[in-house]
Structure formats: C-alpha cells, structure tokens
Design a protein around this motif. Structure first.
Motif, PDB file in Angstrom:
ATOM      1  N   PHE A 121       0.892  -1.309   0.140  1.00 36.46           N
ATOM      2  CA  PHE A 121       0.153  -0.073  -0.035  1.00 36.46           C
ATOM      3  C   PHE A 121       0.806   1.365   0.059  1.00 36.46           C
ATOM      4  N   ILE A 122       1.947   1.268   0.956  1.00 38.16           N
ATOM      5  CA  ILE A 122       2.696   2.713   0.978  1.00 38.16           C
ATOM      6  C   ILE A 122       3.336   2.824  -0.492  1.00 38.16           C
ATOM      7  N   ASN A 123       3.901   1.747  -0.815  1.00 39.00           N
ATOM      8  CA  ASN A 123       4.661   1.701  -2.183  1.00 39.00           C
ATOM      9  C   ASN A 123       4.024   2.346  -3.354  1.00 39.00           C
ATOM     10  N   LEU A 124       2.618   1.849  -3.338  1.00 36.14           N
ATOM     11  CA  LEU A 124       1.705   2.286  -4.321  1.00 36.14           C
ATOM     12  C   LEU A 124       1.922   3.951  -4.519  1.00 36.14           C
ATOM     13  N   PHE A 125       2.027   4.481  -3.237  1.00 39.57           N
ATOM     14  CA  PHE A 125       2.036   6.145  -3.619  1.00 39.57           C
ATOM     15  C   PHE A 125       3.611   6.727  -3.775  1.00 39.57           C
ATOM     16  N   THR A 126       4.567   5.935  -3.013  1.00 44.95           N
ATOM     17  CA  THR A 126       5.897   6.363  -2.937  1.00 44.95           C
ATOM     18  C   THR A 126       6.724   5.848  -4.081  1.00 44.95           C
ATOM     19  N   ARG A 127       6.668   4.624  -4.592  1.00 42.68           N
ATOM     20  CA  ARG A 127       7.403   3.920  -5.585  1.00 42.68           C
ATOM     21  C   ARG A 127       7.573   4.711  -6.817  1.00 42.68           C
ATOM     22  N   SER A 128       8.786   5.360  -7.444  1.00 40.21           N
ATOM     23  CA  SER A 128       8.821   6.143  -8.487  1.00 40.21           C
ATOM     24  C   SER A 128       8.434   7.515  -8.478  1.00 40.21           C
ATOM     25  N   LEU A 129       7.702   7.871  -7.298  1.00 44.13           N
ATOM     26  CA  LEU A 129       6.912   9.255  -7.306  1.00 44.13           C
ATOM     27  C   LEU A 129       8.009  10.315  -7.739  1.00 44.13           C
ATOM     28  N   PRO A 130       9.147  10.476  -7.226  1.00 39.90           N
ATOM     29  CA  PRO A 130      10.082  11.669  -7.432  1.00 39.90           C
ATOM     30  C   PRO A 130      10.001  11.627  -9.103  1.00 39.90           C
ATOM     31  N   ILE A 131      10.638  10.633  -9.503  1.00 39.45           N
ATOM     32  CA  ILE A 131      10.789  10.621 -11.035  1.00 39.45           C
ATOM     33  C   ILE A 131       9.623  10.796 -11.904  1.00 39.45           C
ATOM     34  N   ARG A 132       8.522  10.326 -11.339  1.00 41.23           N
ATOM     35  CA  ARG A 132       7.342  10.712 -12.107  1.00 41.23           C
ATOM     36  C   ARG A 132       6.998  12.131 -12.022  1.00 41.23           C
ATOM     37  N   ILE A 133       7.197  12.903 -10.939  1.00 41.78           N
ATOM     38  CA  ILE A 133       6.899  14.348 -10.910  1.00 41.78           C
ATOM     39  C   ILE A 133       8.026  14.955 -11.783  1.00 41.78           C
ATOM     40  N   MET A 134       9.070  14.696 -11.696  1.00 44.26           N
ATOM     41  CA  MET A 134      10.030  15.008 -12.776  1.00 44.26           C
ATOM     42  C   MET A 134       9.626  15.210 -13.967  1.00 44.26           C
ATOM     43  N   LEU A 135       8.993  13.829 -14.420  1.00 45.97           N
ATOM     44  CA  LEU A 135       8.585  13.499 -15.712  1.00 45.97           C
ATOM     45  C   LEU A 135       7.309  14.427 -16.166  1.00 45.97           C
ATOM     46  N   VAL A 136       6.415  14.014 -15.499  1.00 48.26           N
ATOM     47  CA  VAL A 136       5.095  14.553 -15.694  1.00 48.26           C
ATOM     48  C   VAL A 136       5.045  16.117 -15.675  1.00 48.26           C
ATOM     49  N   GLY A 137       5.376  16.521 -14.650  1.00 45.37           N
ATOM     50  CA  GLY A 137       5.257  17.958 -14.439  1.00 45.37           C
ATOM     51  C   GLY A 137       5.869  19.005 -15.664  1.00 45.37           C
ATOM     52  N   PRO A 138       7.045  18.519 -15.891  1.00 44.46           N
ATOM     53  CA  PRO A 138       7.597  19.303 -17.182  1.00 44.46           C
ATOM     54  C   PRO A 138       6.869  19.044 -18.428  1.00 44.46           C
ATOM     55  N   VAL A 139       6.425  17.629 -18.517  1.00 51.41           N
ATOM     56  CA  VAL A 139       5.798  17.297 -19.694  1.00 51.41           C
ATOM     57  C   VAL A 139       4.327  17.833 -19.988  1.00 51.41           C
ATOM     58  N   VAL A 140       3.486  18.045 -18.920  1.00 50.95           N
ATOM     59  CA  VAL A 140       2.470  18.678 -18.867  1.00 50.95           C
ATOM     60  C   VAL A 140       2.457  19.914 -19.194  1.00 50.95           C
ATOM     61  N   THR A 141       3.584  20.658 -18.404  1.00 52.16           N
ATOM     62  CA  THR A 141       3.677  22.117 -18.695  1.00 52.16           C
ATOM     63  C   THR A 141       4.229  22.332 -20.162  1.00 52.16           C
ATOM     64  N   LEU A 142       4.870  21.710 -20.781  1.00 52.29           N
ATOM     65  CA  LEU A 142       5.275  21.689 -22.065  1.00 52.29           C
ATOM     66  C   LEU A 142       4.216  21.345 -23.153  1.00 52.29           C
ATOM     67  N   GLN A 143       3.211  20.624 -22.818  1.00 48.74           N
ATOM     68  CA  GLN A 143       2.062  20.056 -23.332  1.00 48.74           C
ATOM     69  C   GLN A 143       1.097  21.335 -23.452  1.00 48.74           C
ATOM     70  N   TRP A 144       0.687  21.926 -22.318  1.00 47.64           N
ATOM     71  CA  TRP A 144       0.137  23.022 -22.388  1.00 47.64           C
ATOM     72  C   TRP A 144       0.634  24.236 -23.052  1.00 47.64           C
ATOM     73  N   PHE A 145       1.722  24.494 -22.921  1.00 49.43           N
ATOM     74  CA  PHE A 145       2.518  25.463 -23.765  1.00 49.43           C
ATOM     75  C   PHE A 145       2.472  25.510 -25.161  1.00 49.43           C
ATOM     76  N   PHE A 146       2.778  24.258 -25.738  1.00 51.06           N
ATOM     77  CA  PHE A 146       2.679  23.932 -27.152  1.00 51.06           C
ATOM     78  C   PHE A 146       1.346  24.154 -27.642  1.00 51.06           C
ATOM     79  N   TYR A 147       0.276  23.366 -26.759  1.00 51.49           N
ATOM     80  CA  TYR A 147      -1.134  23.506 -27.279  1.00 51.49           C
ATOM     81  C   TYR A 147      -1.680  24.842 -27.456  1.00 51.49           C
TER      82      TYR A 147
END
Length: 302
Positions: A251-277
C-alpha cells in the motif's frame, strides 16, 4: 461559463491537432525518463534509485536502452492527448450548456472523464507494447515487431487486457489535471495578475498557461501514481490480477515508488504540452485555455 459556449466545429479540430502535436513531441523528448520510471516500477529491487537505474541500464544495455519505446510514446500519447484535449473542449461546451454556470468544478470533472474514456481506448494498444518494450528488452524492438508479436500470442484481447487499470490511472489524472489547470488559470488572473485575460498580452497569457500547467501536472502525478505502478506491474506480468498487484507492491509503495521521477517526468511534460497546445491555438487565432471569471474579481476590487 464566462467564455462563449458556441464554438465552430473547426475549433475542436484545432484543439485535437494541437493536443496531438504537443503531446507526441513532449513525450518523445522525455522518453529516457519514462524508461527509468517503468524499470524502477517493474524491477524495484534491482533499480532502487534513479542513479542506480541509470547506471545499470547504461552498463547492461547501452545508451539505446533509454530510447526504447519511443514510437509507442510518440504515436500512442499523441493520439491519446489529441482525443483528450479535443473531446474535453467538446464535452465542456456540451455539459456547460446543460448544467449552467453554477457547476464549474463538476463540469471540469465530468468533461475530462468523458474525454479520457475515449482517449484511453486509443492509447491502450500502444501502451501495451511500450511498457513491455521498455521493461523486457527481448520482447520486441518497438511497435513494428511488437504489435504482430503481441497479436500472435494474445490476440486483440492482449491489447486491451489491462484497459480498466489504465482507466484507473488516467481518469483520476485527467480529472484532477484539467480541474487544477482551470482553477489555477482563474486564480492567477484574479489574484496574481489582477487583469482579465483580454487585457494581458499573448506572452503573459502563455506564462499563465505554463504556471497552471505545471501545477496541474504535479498534482495529477501524485493522485495517479498508485494506478501507474499497478499498470506497469500488470503489463509486465509481475501479477495476474489487480488485487494481487496491489498486494505485491504494498500500500505505501503504491504512493511512493517512482513518485519523485514521475513528478520530474510528468510536471515538465504537462507544462510543455499546455504551452505548445496554447501556442498552436494562439497561432490559429484562438484564445488560450482556461475558463476565467477574473473580470468579476477585478471589478469588485477596483
């Protein structure tokens, strides 16, 4: 809603094309981070940190390992986000006409959910190949050989076997992302810039889009991280059922596993998506995204 509800059919087409182009290019650029994320989710014992995952993959598989699954990301997420943005605008207009101005948050939620149902139907076959290619080096080289190999072994069902977990990941993400974006845009115009959208330059409007886009991506990443771990586990046959996947991950790993890299990945990706869009929308003569009630706030404080 404050902005006009009657939109020409061409508007939704521009939104769909803008979403497709913005998503395909940004997801392609961030493929190496996605490879790290998937491998950390599927092989948590072997890859227990971003640094160890990077160095081990580089040593064992070479630099090309970080671009595995690029075609699935470019085409799959391009089609998905094209449907997501285009259908979101369509459903937002539809539900706004039905529900009126007093249900803004509900309109954002139900519009994004409706759009995401169809968007994931388009994404699912590409995701089934991408995750396997990234975490199983001997499965296939990419889409060209991955599609026929999966079809030969599992048939059409293999492409949609884990559609429900995929919905479980992307529906909450999309609902939270769009709602956070819409409310962030409204907050920034009404409380930070203190101007209406029309009074701001296009550069200022795109700046608001980037800030709201990053907030939307970061919040959406946290909400959908448990389902993202489950999807990676199921696609790579680390578990045979949803409940077993949850039990094995913890249960705990569901929320914590790969979360830092996912925020590193998704945050900038979504930002650039909205900007280009929104850049594509501006170049097409359309307004930037986000329903704004800032005029009322500015007027009250004047």
């Amino acid at each position: 809603m404050v902005e006009g509800r009657k939109k020409e059919k061409g508007y939704y087409g521009v939104c769909a094309i803008g979403g497709m182009l913005s998503s395909g290019t940004t997801h392609l650029a961030f493929t190496p981070l996605d490879v790290l994320k998937v491998n950390m989710q599927v092989h948590p014992v072997k890859y227990n940190s971003i640094a160890s995952c990077f160095t081990t993959l580089l040593k064992e598989q070479g630099p090309s390992a970080f671009w595995r699954g690029w075609a699935g990301k470019f085409f799959g997420y391009g089609v998905q986000v094209g449907c997501r943005f285009g259908l979101y605008e369509y459903f937002k207009t539809l539900y706004s006409n039905i529900l009126g101005d007093c249900n803004r948050s509900f309109v954002f939620f139900v519009s994004s959910a409706s759009a995401e149902v169809f968007a994931n139907l388009a994404l699912c076959p590409f995701e089934a190949i991408k995750v396997r290619v990234q975490a199983q080096p001997h499965f296939a080289k990419g889409l060209a050989d991955g599609f026929p190999k999966l079809y030969a072994s599992e048939g059409i069902f293999g492409f949609y076997r884990w559609l429900v977990p995929l919905w479980g990941r992307n529906l909450p993400f999309s609902m939270v992302m769009f709602s956070t974006f819409e409310h962030s845009v409204d907050f920034l115009y009404g409380n930070v810039i203190r101007k209406t959208k029309a009074e701001c330059s296009k550069t200022q409007q795109l700046g608001v889009t980037c800030l709201a886009g990053y907030a939307a991506g970061a919040v959406g990443s946290f909400i959908s991280n448990p389902a993202d771990n489950i999807v990676s586990s199921l696609y790579n046959k680390k578990a045979d059922s949803l409940l077993l996947a949850i039990k094995k991950i913890g249960f705990i790993n569901l929320f914590t596993r790969s979360l830092p890299i996912r925020i590193m990945l998704v945050g900038p990706v979504v930002t650039l998506q909205w900007f280009f869009y929104d850049t594509i929308k501006v170049l097409s003569g359309l307004p930037t995204s986000g329903e704004v009630t800032a005029k009322e706030k500015v007027d009250r404080t004047a």
